[in-house]
Design a protein around this motif. Structure first.
Motif, short mmCIF file in Angstrom:
data_model
loop_
_atom_site.label_atom_id
_atom_site.label_comp_id
_atom_site.label_asym_id
_atom_site.label_seq_id
_atom_site.Cartn_x
_atom_site.Cartn_y
_atom_site.Cartn_z
N GLY A 75 0.83 -1.17 0.02
CA GLY A 75 -0.04 -0.05 0.01
C GLY A 75 0.94 1.27 0.00
O GLY A 75 0.61 2.43 -0.66
N ALA A 76 1.94 1.14 0.89
CA ALA A 76 2.88 2.61 0.76
C ALA A 76 3.51 2.59 -0.50
O ALA A 76 3.68 3.69 -0.99
CB ALA A 76 3.84 2.28 1.97
N LYS A 77 3.94 1.34 -1.29
CA LYS A 77 4.32 1.87 -2.52
C LYS A 77 3.58 2.21 -3.59
O LYS A 77 4.10 2.96 -4.45
CB LYS A 77 5.00 0.17 -2.79
CG LYS A 77 5.99 -0.26 -2.46
CD LYS A 77 6.55 -1.70 -2.83
CE LYS A 77 7.89 -2.11 -2.22
NZ LYS A 77 8.22 -3.71 -2.52
N ASP A 78 1.99 1.81 -3.47
CA ASP A 78 1.30 2.10 -4.37
C ASP A 78 1.10 3.36 -4.35
O ASP A 78 0.90 4.41 -5.22
CB ASP A 78 -0.09 1.58 -4.14
CG ASP A 78 -0.01 0.06 -4.58
OD1 ASP A 78 0.89 -0.36 -5.33
OD2 ASP A 78 -1.03 -0.57 -4.08
N ARG A 79 1.22 4.09 -2.81
CA ARG A 79 0.69 5.51 -2.76
C ARG A 79 2.17 6.22 -3.18
O ARG A 79 1.86 7.45 -3.78
CB ARG A 79 0.52 5.75 -1.15
CG ARG A 79 -0.89 5.45 -0.59
CD ARG A 79 -1.11 5.82 0.86
NE ARG A 79 -0.06 5.41 1.83
CZ ARG A 79 0.06 4.35 2.26
NH1 ARG A 79 -1.19 3.49 2.48
NH2 ARG A 79 0.77 3.93 3.41
N LEU A 80 3.15 5.82 -2.98
CA LEU A 80 4.42 6.51 -3.62
C LEU A 80 4.47 6.50 -4.92
O LEU A 80 4.66 7.82 -5.68
CB LEU A 80 5.57 5.68 -2.84
CG LEU A 80 6.91 6.55 -3.20
CD1 LEU A 80 7.00 7.90 -2.76
CD2 LEU A 80 8.10 5.64 -2.64
N ALA A 81 4.09 5.64 -5.58
CA ALA A 81 3.90 5.49 -6.96
C ALA A 81 2.82 6.54 -7.50
O ALA A 81 3.13 7.17 -8.46
CB ALA A 81 3.64 4.05 -7.37
N LEU A 83 2.00 9.26 -6.01
CA LEU A 83 2.62 10.53 -5.86
C LEU A 83 3.59 11.01 -6.84
O LEU A 83 3.60 11.95 -7.54
CB LEU A 83 3.46 10.54 -4.28
CG LEU A 83 2.38 10.72 -3.20
CD1 LEU A 83 3.31 10.64 -1.92
CD2 LEU A 83 1.66 11.89 -3.12
N ILE A 84 4.46 10.02 -7.11
CA ILE A 84 5.57 10.26 -8.49
C ILE A 84 4.74 10.28 -9.69
O ILE A 84 5.16 11.22 -10.46
CB ILE A 84 6.42 9.06 -8.50
CG1 ILE A 84 7.26 8.94 -7.11
CG2 ILE A 84 7.16 9.03 -9.76
CD1 ILE A 84 8.05 7.65 -7.18
N ARG A 85 3.63 9.80 -9.82
CA ARG A 85 2.77 10.12 -11.27
C ARG A 85 2.36 11.49 -10.96
O ARG A 85 2.31 12.30 -12.05
CB ARG A 85 1.84 9.13 -11.27
CG ARG A 85 2.06 7.87 -11.90
CD ARG A 85 0.91 6.89 -12.12
NE ARG A 85 -0.01 6.81 -11.31
CZ ARG A 85 -0.15 5.84 -10.18
NH1 ARG A 85 0.90 4.98 -10.42
NH2 ARG A 85 -0.92 5.60 -9.39
N ASP A 86 1.77 11.87 -9.95
CA ASP A 86 1.27 13.33 -9.71
C ASP A 86 2.27 14.29 -9.78
O ASP A 86 2.09 15.33 -10.73
CB ASP A 86 0.46 13.48 -8.48
CG ASP A 86 -0.60 12.70 -8.20
OD1 ASP A 86 -1.22 12.07 -9.33
OD2 ASP A 86 -1.13 12.45 -7.09
N VAL A 87 3.50 14.07 -9.27
CA VAL A 87 4.77 15.06 -9.44
C VAL A 87 5.09 15.08 -11.02
O VAL A 87 5.14 16.20 -11.61
CB VAL A 87 5.78 14.64 -8.53
CG1 VAL A 87 7.04 15.29 -9.15
CG2 VAL A 87 5.37 14.94 -7.19
#
Length: 99
Positions: A75-81, A83-87
């Motif tokens: 779940g943390a990896k998904d959230r981080l991914a 965030l990276i897409r949003d950035v």
């Protein structure tokens, strides 16, 4: 006392009253200018404080999003991914605006 002397005396009296009123208004204006300056300083300080609070909030929110609890690594990896897409989207939009 002739009519001209009465008129002149009245004029002098009114002129003194106007000068006194002008001096009062001048003092009031100085006081108001000082008040405005103090309020502008307060507003500037409050804006800086708000900006700092917003940065702190954003940092805390980001930390909370990245927090790994209960072994929820995926779940943390998904959230981080996400965030990276949003950035990346933001960077792309900014790049398009600068061209």
């Amino acid at each position: 006392m002739t009519a001209n002397e009465k008129t002149l005396a009245t004029f002098q009296t009114r002129l003194r009253q106007l000068l006194l009123r002008f001096q009062e208004l001048e003092k009031e204006n100085e006081g108001l200018a000082a008040t405005v300056q103090n309020e502008q300083k307060t507003v500037k300080e409050m804006k800086l404080k708000l900006e700092q609070q917003q940065n702190d909030y954003d940092t805390l929110k980001m930390a909370k999003m990245l927090e790994v609890t209960d072994g929820n690594l995926q779940g943390a990896k998904d959230r981080l991914a996400k965030l990276i897409r949003d950035v990346n989207k933001c960077i792309a939009i900014l790049s398009d605006e600068n061209q």
